[in-house]
Design a protein around this motif. Structure first.
Motif, PDB file in Angstrom:
ATOM      1  N   VAL A  39       0.785  -1.550   0.171  1.00 49.95           N
ATOM      2  CA  VAL A  39      -0.265  -0.095  -0.052  1.00 49.95           C
ATOM      3  C   VAL A  39       0.562   0.987   0.324  1.00 49.95           C
ATOM      4  CG1 VAL A  39      -1.565   1.318   1.102  1.00 49.95           C
ATOM      5  CG2 VAL A  39      -1.720  -1.498   1.062  1.00 49.95           C
ATOM      6  N   GLU A  40       1.135   2.169  -1.289  1.00 51.85           N
ATOM      7  CA  GLU A  40       1.551   2.661  -1.079  1.00 51.85           C
ATOM      8  C   GLU A  40       0.444   4.678  -0.395  1.00 51.85           C
ATOM      9  OE1 GLU A  40       4.629   3.654  -2.208  1.00 51.85           O
ATOM     10  OE2 GLU A  40       5.078   1.212  -2.719  1.00 51.85           O
ATOM     11  N   GLU A  41       1.422   6.051  -0.882  1.00 50.62           N
ATOM     12  CA  GLU A  41       0.133   6.412   0.021  1.00 50.62           C
ATOM     13  C   GLU A  41      -0.812   7.083  -1.474  1.00 50.62           C
ATOM     14  OE1 GLU A  41       1.416  11.497   1.831  1.00 50.62           O
ATOM     15  OE2 GLU A  41       2.760  10.242   1.414  1.00 50.62           O
ATOM     16  N   GLN A  42      -0.881   6.906  -1.968  1.00 50.09           N
ATOM     17  CA  GLN A  42      -1.390   7.457  -3.127  1.00 50.09           C
ATOM     18  C   GLN A  42      -2.782   6.547  -2.749  1.00 50.09           C
ATOM     19  OE1 GLN A  42       1.359   6.890  -4.575  1.00 50.09           O
ATOM     20  NE2 GLN A  42       1.470   4.911  -6.024  1.00 50.09           N
ATOM     21  N   HIS A  43      -2.720   5.359  -2.519  1.00 49.37           N
ATOM     22  CA  HIS A  43      -3.290   4.452  -2.704  1.00 49.37           C
ATOM     23  C   HIS A  43      -5.204   5.069  -1.241  1.00 49.37           C
ATOM     24  CE1 HIS A  43      -0.973   1.354  -4.094  1.00 49.37           C
ATOM     25  NE2 HIS A  43      -1.864   1.796  -4.901  1.00 49.37           N
ATOM     26  N   ILE A  44      -4.305   5.906  -0.356  1.00 44.23           N
ATOM     27  CA  ILE A  44      -5.158   6.207   0.611  1.00 44.23           C
ATOM     28  C   ILE A  44      -5.441   7.520   0.378  1.00 44.23           C
ATOM     29  CG2 ILE A  44      -5.143   6.928   3.241  1.00 44.23           C
ATOM     30  CD1 ILE A  44      -2.356   4.859   2.919  1.00 44.23           C
ATOM     31  N   LEU A  68      -9.070   3.814   1.513  1.00 47.30           N
ATOM     32  CA  LEU A  68      -8.218   2.840   0.603  1.00 47.30           C
ATOM     33  C   LEU A  68      -9.066   3.065  -1.153  1.00 47.30           C
ATOM     34  CD1 LEU A  68      -7.088  -0.404   2.594  1.00 47.30           C
ATOM     35  CD2 LEU A  68      -6.296   2.134   2.298  1.00 47.30           C
ATOM     36  N   SER A  69      -7.710   3.206  -1.860  1.00 50.48           N
ATOM     37  CA  SER A  69      -8.624   3.076  -2.975  1.00 50.48           C
ATOM     38  C   SER A  69      -8.664   1.845  -3.829  1.00 50.48           C
ATOM     39  CB  SER A  69      -7.089   4.019  -4.399  1.00 50.48           C
ATOM     40  OG  SER A  69      -6.457   3.025  -4.226  1.00 50.48           O
ATOM     41  N   LYS A  70      -9.775   1.031  -5.338  1.00 52.84           N
ATOM     42  CA  LYS A  70      -8.980   0.216  -5.076  1.00 52.84           C
ATOM     43  C   LYS A  70      -8.850  -0.503  -5.782  1.00 52.84           C
ATOM     44  CE  LYS A  70     -11.630  -2.219  -8.452  1.00 52.84           C
ATOM     45  NZ  LYS A  70     -11.947  -3.778  -7.209  1.00 52.84           N
ATOM     46  N   GLN A  71      -7.325   0.375  -6.028  1.00 48.80           N
ATOM     47  CA  GLN A  71      -5.704  -0.379  -5.860  1.00 48.80           C
ATOM     48  C   GLN A  71      -5.264  -1.348  -4.931  1.00 48.80           C
ATOM     49  OE1 GLN A  71      -6.676   2.743  -7.004  1.00 48.80           O
ATOM     50  NE2 GLN A  71      -5.760   3.181  -9.330  1.00 48.80           N
ATOM     51  N   ALA A  72      -5.504  -0.879  -3.419  1.00 46.61           N
ATOM     52  CA  ALA A  72      -5.558  -1.290  -2.523  1.00 46.61           C
ATOM     53  C   ALA A  72      -6.357  -2.389  -1.769  1.00 46.61           C
ATOM     54  CB  ALA A  72      -4.862  -0.229  -1.171  1.00 46.61           C
ATOM     55  N   GLN A  73      -7.148  -2.123  -2.649  1.00 51.19           N
ATOM     56  CA  GLN A  73      -8.669  -2.934  -2.130  1.00 51.19           C
ATOM     57  C   GLN A  73      -8.942  -4.208  -2.759  1.00 51.19           C
ATOM     58  OE1 GLN A  73     -10.592  -2.742   0.189  1.00 51.19           O
ATOM     59  NE2 GLN A  73     -11.931  -4.307  -0.220  1.00 51.19           N
ATOM     60  N   VAL A 133     -14.087  -0.690  -2.365  1.00 55.93           N
ATOM     61  CA  VAL A 133     -13.053   0.188  -1.384  1.00 55.93           C
ATOM     62  C   VAL A 133     -13.846   0.725  -0.409  1.00 55.93           C
ATOM     63  CG1 VAL A 133     -12.861   3.253  -0.909  1.00 55.93           C
ATOM     64  CG2 VAL A 133     -13.129   2.511  -3.277  1.00 55.93           C
ATOM     65  N   VAL A 134     -12.393   0.378   1.249  1.00 55.91           N
ATOM     66  CA  VAL A 134     -12.593   0.360   2.496  1.00 55.91           C
ATOM     67  C   VAL A 134     -12.665   1.414   2.655  1.00 55.91           C
ATOM     68  CG1 VAL A 134     -11.576  -0.309   4.665  1.00 55.91           C
ATOM     69  CG2 VAL A 134     -11.807  -1.933   2.141  1.00 55.91           C
ATOM     70  N   THR A 135     -13.529   2.257   3.695  1.00 54.79           N
ATOM     71  CA  THR A 135     -13.581   3.384   4.495  1.00 54.79           C
ATOM     72  C   THR A 135     -13.993   3.469   5.760  1.00 54.79           C
ATOM     73  OG1 THR A 135     -15.182   3.953   2.141  1.00 54.79           O
ATOM     74  CG2 THR A 135     -14.279   5.697   4.412  1.00 54.79           C
ATOM     75  N   ILE A 136     -13.028   4.131   6.898  1.00 52.14           N
ATOM     76  CA  ILE A 136     -13.677   3.968   8.277  1.00 52.14           C
ATOM     77  C   ILE A 136     -13.511   5.694   8.281  1.00 52.14           C
ATOM     78  CG2 ILE A 136     -12.018   3.720  10.260  1.00 52.14           C
ATOM     79  CD1 ILE A 136      -9.784   1.971   7.983  1.00 52.14           C
ATOM     80  N   VAL A 137     -14.962   5.381   8.890  1.00 51.53           N
ATOM     81  CA  VAL A 137     -15.101   7.325   9.350  1.00 51.53           C
ATOM     82  C   VAL A 137     -15.215   7.231  11.524  1.00 51.53           C
ATOM     83  CG1 VAL A 137     -16.811   8.523   9.444  1.00 51.53           C
ATOM     84  CG2 VAL A 137     -16.894   6.865   7.255  1.00 51.53           C
ATOM     85  N   PHE A 138     -14.768   8.069  11.090  1.00 54.96           N
ATOM     86  CA  PHE A 138     -14.169   8.156  13.225  1.00 54.96           C
ATOM     87  C   PHE A 138     -15.488   9.760  12.879  1.00 54.96           C
ATOM     88  CE2 PHE A 138     -10.894   5.917  12.141  1.00 54.96           C
ATOM     89  CZ  PHE A 138     -10.546   5.381  13.325  1.00 54.96           C
TER      90      PHE A 138
END
Length: 187
Positions: A22-27, A42-47, A77-82
């Motif tokens: 996972v690279e910074e551009q994936h986030i 996390l972008s589709k590539q990382a997902q 896409v995985v999204t974590i919401v705080f």
């Protein structure tokens, strides 16, 4: 549980350990300050390589108070919401260590990050169009909420060019309550 309190993490921070690929551009991080939420996606590539299950096996380390945390896995896409009780800004540091990628997110109060801050309120919005003028043709009309938004948008862009942080009470066709508008300005 996909997150865990950890006093080893700096106060008001979170540490997200990810696989090394996972690279910074994936986030992507979005500050939804009007709703007092920060979304980390996390972008589709990382997902394609990891899923929400990864975070249950490798919990996010946090040392902060949050009034809600949820994880969505929509559209690949995985999204974590705080969710928080106040408006925060954030600073990030991405690094590779111990065979992993690591994203550190430090929450800061807006006044700690920006020297100058202004909140612009476009007024009206949503179902409240305000005063409306009809043109010669019934399809032509000028609504107060659209005009107010156009003025606020132009003013905000100008202020941002001058180095001022701008928050907007609305940027879409919504009508926040008067209390929500005042609360944002005060925070």
């Amino acid at each position: 549980v996909f997150y865990a309190m950890d006093d080893a993490v700096a106060e008001n921070s979170m540490q997200i350990t990810l696989p090394e690929f996972v690279e910074e551009q994936h986030i992507a991080i979005e500050n939804d300050y009007r709703n007092k939420m920060i979304r980390i996606s996390l972008s589709k590539q990382a997902q394609d390589m990891i899923s929400a299950k990864y975070f249950y096996e490798n919990p996010i380390k946090v040392n902060l108070y949050t009034n809600s945390v949820k994880m969505d896995e929509d559209s690949g896409v995985v999204t974590i919401v705080f969710g928080f009780e106040t408006v925060f800004e954030y600073e990030t540091k991405f690094e590779k260590k111990n065979g992993n990628s690591c994203l550190n997110v430090q929450l800061v109060m807006p006044k700690e990050k920006y020297e100058k801050i202004i909140v612009l309120d476009a007024g009206h919005g949503g179902t409240d169009a305000g005063y409306t003028i009809m043109g010669e043709d019934e399809s032509q009309q000028l609504c107060e909420d659209e005009l107010a938004y156009a003025v606020v948008d132009a003013a905000g862009k100008r202020l941002e060019k001058d180095g001022i942080k701008v928050y907007y009470t609305r940027q879409e066709e919504t009508n926040p309550t008067e209390e929500a508008r005042v609360e944002l300005a005060n925070e």
